[in-house]
Design an enzyme around this catalytic site. Structure first.
Site, PDB file in Angstrom:
ATOM      1  N   ALA A   1       0.857  -1.184   0.000  1.00 40.69           N
ATOM      2  CA  ALA A   1       0.000   0.000   0.000  1.00 40.69           C
ATOM      3  C   ALA A   1       0.886   1.225   0.000  1.00 40.69           C
ATOM      4  O   ALA A   1       1.792   1.341   0.833  1.00 40.69           O
ATOM      5  CB  ALA A   1      -0.877  -0.006   1.243  1.00 40.69           C
ATOM      6  N   GLY A   2       0.662   2.106  -0.947  1.00 42.78           N
ATOM      7  CA  GLY A   2       1.415   3.356  -0.979  1.00 42.78           C
ATOM      8  C   GLY A   2       0.573   4.444  -0.326  1.00 42.78           C
ATOM      9  O   GLY A   2      -0.556   4.195   0.107  1.00 42.78           O
ATOM     10  N   GLU A   3       1.145   5.636  -0.270  1.00 46.76           N
ATOM     11  CA  GLU A   3       0.446   6.751   0.363  1.00 46.76           C
ATOM     12  C   GLU A   3      -0.825   7.131  -0.405  1.00 46.76           C
ATOM     13  O   GLU A   3      -1.827   7.541   0.168  1.00 46.76           O
ATOM     14  CB  GLU A   3       1.406   7.943   0.404  1.00 46.76           C
ATOM     15  CG  GLU A   3       0.840   9.170   1.035  1.00 46.76           C
ATOM     16  CD  GLU A   3       1.690  10.389   0.713  1.00 46.76           C
ATOM     17  OE1 GLU A   3       1.198  11.490   0.942  1.00 46.76           O
ATOM     18  OE2 GLU A   3       2.832  10.230   0.208  1.00 46.76           O
ATOM     19  N   PHE A   4      -0.777   6.963  -1.752  1.00 38.76           N
ATOM     20  CA  PHE A   4      -1.886   7.430  -2.589  1.00 38.76           C
ATOM     21  C   PHE A   4      -2.746   6.307  -3.155  1.00 38.76           C
ATOM     22  O   PHE A   4      -3.733   6.569  -3.817  1.00 38.76           O
ATOM     23  CB  PHE A   4      -1.336   8.261  -3.759  1.00 38.76           C
ATOM     24  CG  PHE A   4      -0.665   9.533  -3.341  1.00 38.76           C
ATOM     25  CD1 PHE A   4      -1.413  10.695  -3.135  1.00 38.76           C
ATOM     26  CD2 PHE A   4       0.706   9.589  -3.145  1.00 38.76           C
ATOM     27  CE1 PHE A   4      -0.792  11.875  -2.748  1.00 38.76           C
ATOM     28  CE2 PHE A   4       1.328  10.762  -2.761  1.00 38.76           C
ATOM     29  CZ  PHE A   4       0.582  11.915  -2.566  1.00 38.76           C
TER      30      PHE A   4
ATOM     31  N   GLU B   1      -2.651   1.642  -4.196  1.00 35.17           N
ATOM     32  CA  GLU B   1      -1.908   0.375  -4.180  1.00 35.17           C
ATOM     33  C   GLU B   1      -0.588   0.468  -4.959  1.00 35.17           C
ATOM     34  O   GLU B   1      -0.474   1.238  -5.915  1.00 35.17           O
ATOM     35  CB  GLU B   1      -2.758  -0.714  -4.832  1.00 35.17           C
ATOM     36  CG  GLU B   1      -3.908  -1.157  -3.939  1.00 35.17           C
ATOM     37  CD  GLU B   1      -4.878  -2.076  -4.654  1.00 35.17           C
ATOM     38  OE1 GLU B   1      -4.881  -2.091  -5.909  1.00 35.17           O
ATOM     39  OE2 GLU B   1      -5.623  -2.758  -3.950  1.00 35.17           O
ATOM     40  N   VAL B   2       0.374  -0.365  -4.518  1.00 34.74           N
ATOM     41  CA  VAL B   2       1.611  -0.551  -5.292  1.00 34.74           C
ATOM     42  C   VAL B   2       1.530  -1.970  -5.862  1.00 34.74           C
ATOM     43  O   VAL B   2       1.231  -2.918  -5.121  1.00 34.74           O
ATOM     44  CB  VAL B   2       2.868  -0.406  -4.401  1.00 34.74           C
ATOM     45  CG1 VAL B   2       4.135  -0.577  -5.235  1.00 34.74           C
ATOM     46  CG2 VAL B   2       2.882   0.940  -3.685  1.00 34.74           C
TER      47      VAL B   2
ATOM     48  N   LYS C   1       2.912   2.281  -9.134  1.00 38.62           N
ATOM     49  CA  LYS C   1       2.204   2.980  -8.053  1.00 38.62           C
ATOM     50  C   LYS C   1       0.941   3.555  -8.658  1.00 38.62           C
ATOM     51  O   LYS C   1       1.006   4.219  -9.700  1.00 38.62           O
ATOM     52  CB  LYS C   1       3.047   4.122  -7.498  1.00 38.62           C
ATOM     53  CG  LYS C   1       4.290   3.679  -6.761  1.00 38.62           C
ATOM     54  CD  LYS C   1       4.928   4.886  -6.102  1.00 38.62           C
ATOM     55  CE  LYS C   1       6.176   4.516  -5.357  1.00 38.62           C
ATOM     56  NZ  LYS C   1       6.706   5.601  -4.535  1.00 38.62           N
TER      57      LYS C   1
ATOM     58  N   ASP D   1      14.087  12.506   3.993  1.00 34.70           N
ATOM     59  CA  ASP D   1      13.428  11.336   4.596  1.00 34.70           C
ATOM     60  C   ASP D   1      14.244  10.080   4.314  1.00 34.70           C
ATOM     61  O   ASP D   1      13.696   9.036   3.987  1.00 34.70           O
ATOM     62  CB  ASP D   1      12.001  11.221   4.018  1.00 34.70           C
ATOM     63  CG  ASP D   1      11.110  10.316   4.864  1.00 34.70           C
ATOM     64  OD1 ASP D   1      11.524   9.937   5.979  1.00 34.70           O
ATOM     65  OD2 ASP D   1      10.010   9.975   4.394  1.00 34.70           O
TER      66      ASP D   1
ATOM     67  N   ARG E   1      13.632   2.267   5.350  1.00 34.75           N
ATOM     68  CA  ARG E   1      12.324   1.951   4.734  1.00 34.75           C
ATOM     69  C   ARG E   1      12.176   2.589   3.357  1.00 34.75           C
ATOM     70  O   ARG E   1      11.338   2.170   2.566  1.00 34.75           O
ATOM     71  CB  ARG E   1      11.167   2.407   5.652  1.00 34.75           C
ATOM     72  CG  ARG E   1      11.105   3.893   5.852  1.00 34.75           C
ATOM     73  CD  ARG E   1       9.958   4.395   6.730  1.00 34.75           C
ATOM     74  NE  ARG E   1      10.193   5.804   7.023  1.00 34.75           N
ATOM     75  CZ  ARG E   1      10.959   6.259   7.991  1.00 34.75           C
ATOM     76  NH1 ARG E   1      11.527   5.412   8.821  1.00 34.75           N
ATOM     77  NH2 ARG E   1      11.170   7.557   8.156  1.00 34.75           N
ATOM     78  N   ASN E   2      12.992   3.600   3.066  1.00 36.50           N
ATOM     79  CA  ASN E   2      12.915   4.289   1.768  1.00 36.50           C
ATOM     80  C   ASN E   2      14.051   3.913   0.814  1.00 36.50           C
ATOM     81  O   ASN E   2      14.321   4.618  -0.151  1.00 36.50           O
ATOM     82  CB  ASN E   2      12.872   5.805   1.982  1.00 36.50           C
ATOM     83  CG  ASN E   2      11.570   6.225   2.630  1.00 36.50           C
ATOM     84  OD1 ASN E   2      10.565   5.547   2.455  1.00 36.50           O
ATOM     85  ND2 ASN E   2      11.584   7.317   3.378  1.00 36.50           N
TER      86      ASN E   2
ATOM     87  N   ASP F   1      11.548   7.072  -2.825  1.00 35.96           N
ATOM     88  CA  ASP F   1      10.642   7.921  -2.043  1.00 35.96           C
ATOM     89  C   ASP F   1      11.022   9.388  -2.074  1.00 35.96           C
ATOM     90  O   ASP F   1      11.638   9.913  -1.143  1.00 35.96           O
ATOM     91  CB  ASP F   1      10.566   7.438  -0.597  1.00 35.96           C
ATOM     92  CG  ASP F   1       9.264   6.715  -0.384  1.00 35.96           C
ATOM     93  OD1 ASP F   1       8.274   7.374  -0.048  1.00 35.96           O
ATOM     94  OD2 ASP F   1       9.242   5.502  -0.616  1.00 35.96           O
TER      95      ASP F   1
HETATM   96  O1  ACK Z   1       8.920  -3.939   1.668  1.00 34.56           O
HETATM   97  P1  ACK Z   1       8.210  -4.109   0.404  1.00 34.56           P
HETATM   98  O2  ACK Z   1       8.093  -5.446  -0.176  1.00 34.56           O
HETATM   99  O3  ACK Z   1       8.787  -3.089  -0.674  1.00 34.56           O
HETATM  100  O4  ACK Z   1       6.752  -3.431   0.514  1.00 34.56           O
HETATM  101  C1  ACK Z   1       6.753  -2.119   0.046  1.00 34.56           C
HETATM  102  C2  ACK Z   1       5.498  -1.865  -0.768  1.00 34.56           C
HETATM  103  O5  ACK Z   1       5.858  -1.875  -2.137  1.00 34.56           O
HETATM  104  C3  ACK Z   1       4.835  -0.517  -0.473  1.00 34.56           C
HETATM  105  O6  ACK Z   1       5.739   0.526  -0.725  1.00 34.56           O
HETATM  106  C4  ACK Z   1       7.194  -2.300  -2.272  1.00 34.56           C
HETATM  107  N1  ACK Z   1       7.802  -1.546  -3.366  1.00 34.56           N
HETATM  108  C5  ACK Z   1       7.751  -0.209  -3.570  1.00 34.56           C
HETATM  109  N2  ACK Z   1       8.426   0.110  -4.677  1.00 34.56           N
HETATM  110  C6  ACK Z   1       8.914  -1.043  -5.184  1.00 34.56           C
HETATM  111  C7  ACK Z   1       9.715  -1.354  -6.325  1.00 34.56           C
HETATM  112  N3  ACK Z   1      10.142  -0.409  -7.152  1.00 34.56           N
HETATM  113  N4  ACK Z   1      10.022  -2.649  -6.531  1.00 34.56           N
HETATM  114  C8  ACK Z   1       9.598  -3.600  -5.675  1.00 34.56           C
HETATM  115  N5  ACK Z   1       8.844  -3.369  -4.595  1.00 34.56           N
HETATM  116  C9  ACK Z   1       8.512  -2.095  -4.356  1.00 34.56           C
HETATM  117  C10 ACK Z   1       7.899  -2.023  -0.958  1.00 34.56           C
END
Ligand code: ACK
Length: 347
Positions: free
Chosen positions: A81-84, A86-87, A105, A198, A202-203, A216
């Site tokens: 889940a993203g801020e805006f 689903e991812v 995103k 930031d 986590r980023n 991020d």
């Molecule tokens: O820790 P994660 O598996 O890695 O869970 C979060 C989730 O989406 C919400 O942000 C994953 N994520 C974000 N961007 C990417 C990306 N470019 N490639 C793979 N996973 C991503 C992030």
């Protein structure tokens, strides 16, 4: 400065309308000047352009991103889940008909215009970067719904959860290699004049070859809907545990405050995703830092790395190292791993 055609236009307007016209003209000239100051402070040297200096933020999206035809995108599954919205993970068909894995995103339906603008703001920032340690933007979908941002896929997801899932699995050299990647990406950003604000594990995203990339770039998250919310005295929301004291207190964000955050990322990496300052409250963290307390050396962490963290956490921001010297230092450690053998006896 009004020019001749402007004066001619003024003469044909009533006086009050003319004053409004002059004011608007001066404001737009100021904006244009600010914009060009951003673009060309030193001719030949590329710098980051803040999308907020555009009168129309859509213009920045056009300038710095590529529009993708949605028929080229295949969404496979939701990964978070993203801020805006689903991812998702999926595939993007390139113009050469090759399929590459991507993360998508999405902006959830029912949004209002400022949310759409904030969502796409991140893309117009990311689209300006081109570095192996910065997440790559493939493009955006803005002409159909849902609005999407498409970026390269990072197989191992975010660095904090990746390390927690693999506690104790890596050699010190591998961990330092990850930090070297983050510091390289940050050197690139600080050279462009971009302040992240930031930087935290986590980023950071990790690919299948353990390459770490900074991601991020939505500053809005710092100010609005942040997973680490806490207010400073000025009413801003700030990720306190990762933020330098002068940025918490006076909003003095700079590459030097990003270096402080990098020190915290070093600590997170060497402790395999431990939460900085554990269960201490944000207020206690602020007070303890003010009194000179600093995070102790993580278990099995070479003393030289803790010394480097302490260097990043100097109270005086001018005394902190620059990202380029952090890269050189980490590089030397990787080339001469015997320097990583000395542990700190913290029993
Ligand atoms: O820790 P994660 O598996 O890695 O869970 C979060 C989730 O989406 C919400 O942000 C994953 N994520 C974000 N961007 C990417 C990306 N470019 N490639 C793979 N996973 C991503 C992030």
């Amino acid at each position: 400065c009004l020019q001749e055609p402007d004066i001619v236009r003024c003469v044909s307007l009533s006086w009050s309308r003319c004053q409004v016209f002059i004011k608007a003209k001066m404001q737009s000239d100021d904006k244009r000047r600010a914009h060009f100051q951003n673009v060309l402070p030193f001719p030949g040297i590329k710098t980051y352009v803040d999308p907020d200096t555009y009168e129309d933020p859509t213009q920045a999206v056009h300038e710095f991103t590529k529009e993708i035809d949605p028929s080229r995108i295949r969404i496979e599954r939701v990964i978070g889940a993203g801020e805006f919205g689903e991812v998702c993970s999926g595939c993007l068909r390139t113009p050469g008909q090759k399929e590459i894995p991507v993360a998508i995103k999405t902006l959830k339906g029912g949004y209002v215009e400022p949310q759409r603008r904030d969502f796409l703001r991140e893309a117009s920032i990311m689209g300006q970067f081109d570095n192996p340690n910065i997440i790559r933007l493939e493009g955006v979908v803005t002409k159909s719904r849902p609005v999407m941002i498409v970026v390269e896929y990072m197989e191992n997801g975010s660095l904090d959860s990746f390390l927690r899932q693999h506690d104790g699995h890596f050699t010190v050299v591998q961990l330092v290699g990850m930090l070297h990647g983050v510091a390289s990406g940050m050197t690139y950003l600080s050279d462009l004049g971009y302040v992240h604000r930031d930087l935290a594990a986590r980023n950071i995203l990790v690919d299948e070859g353990l390459v770490c990339k900074v991601s991020d770039f939505g500053l809005s998250r710092v100010l609005e809907d942040h997973p680490e919310p806490a207010y400073n005295t000025m009413g801003d929301k700030i990720p306190v545990r990762w933020t330098a004291p002068e940025a918490i207190t006076y909003r003095k964000f700079s590459s030097a405050s990003d270096v402080w955050s990098f020190g915290i990322v070093m600590w997170e990496v060497m402790s395999y995703g431990e939460r900085p300052y554990w269960e201490m409250s944000n207020q206690d963290v602020i007070l303890s830092i003010e009194e000179g307390y600093r995070l102790p050396v993580p278990m099995d962490c070479p003393g030289v790395l803790h010394q480097l963290m302490l260097h990043c956490w100097q109270k005086e921001r001018g005394q902190r190292p620059h990202f380029n010297s952090l890269v050189s230092f980490l590089d030397k450690l990787i080339r001469n791993p015997t320097s990583l053998l000395t542990l700190v006896d913290n029993r």
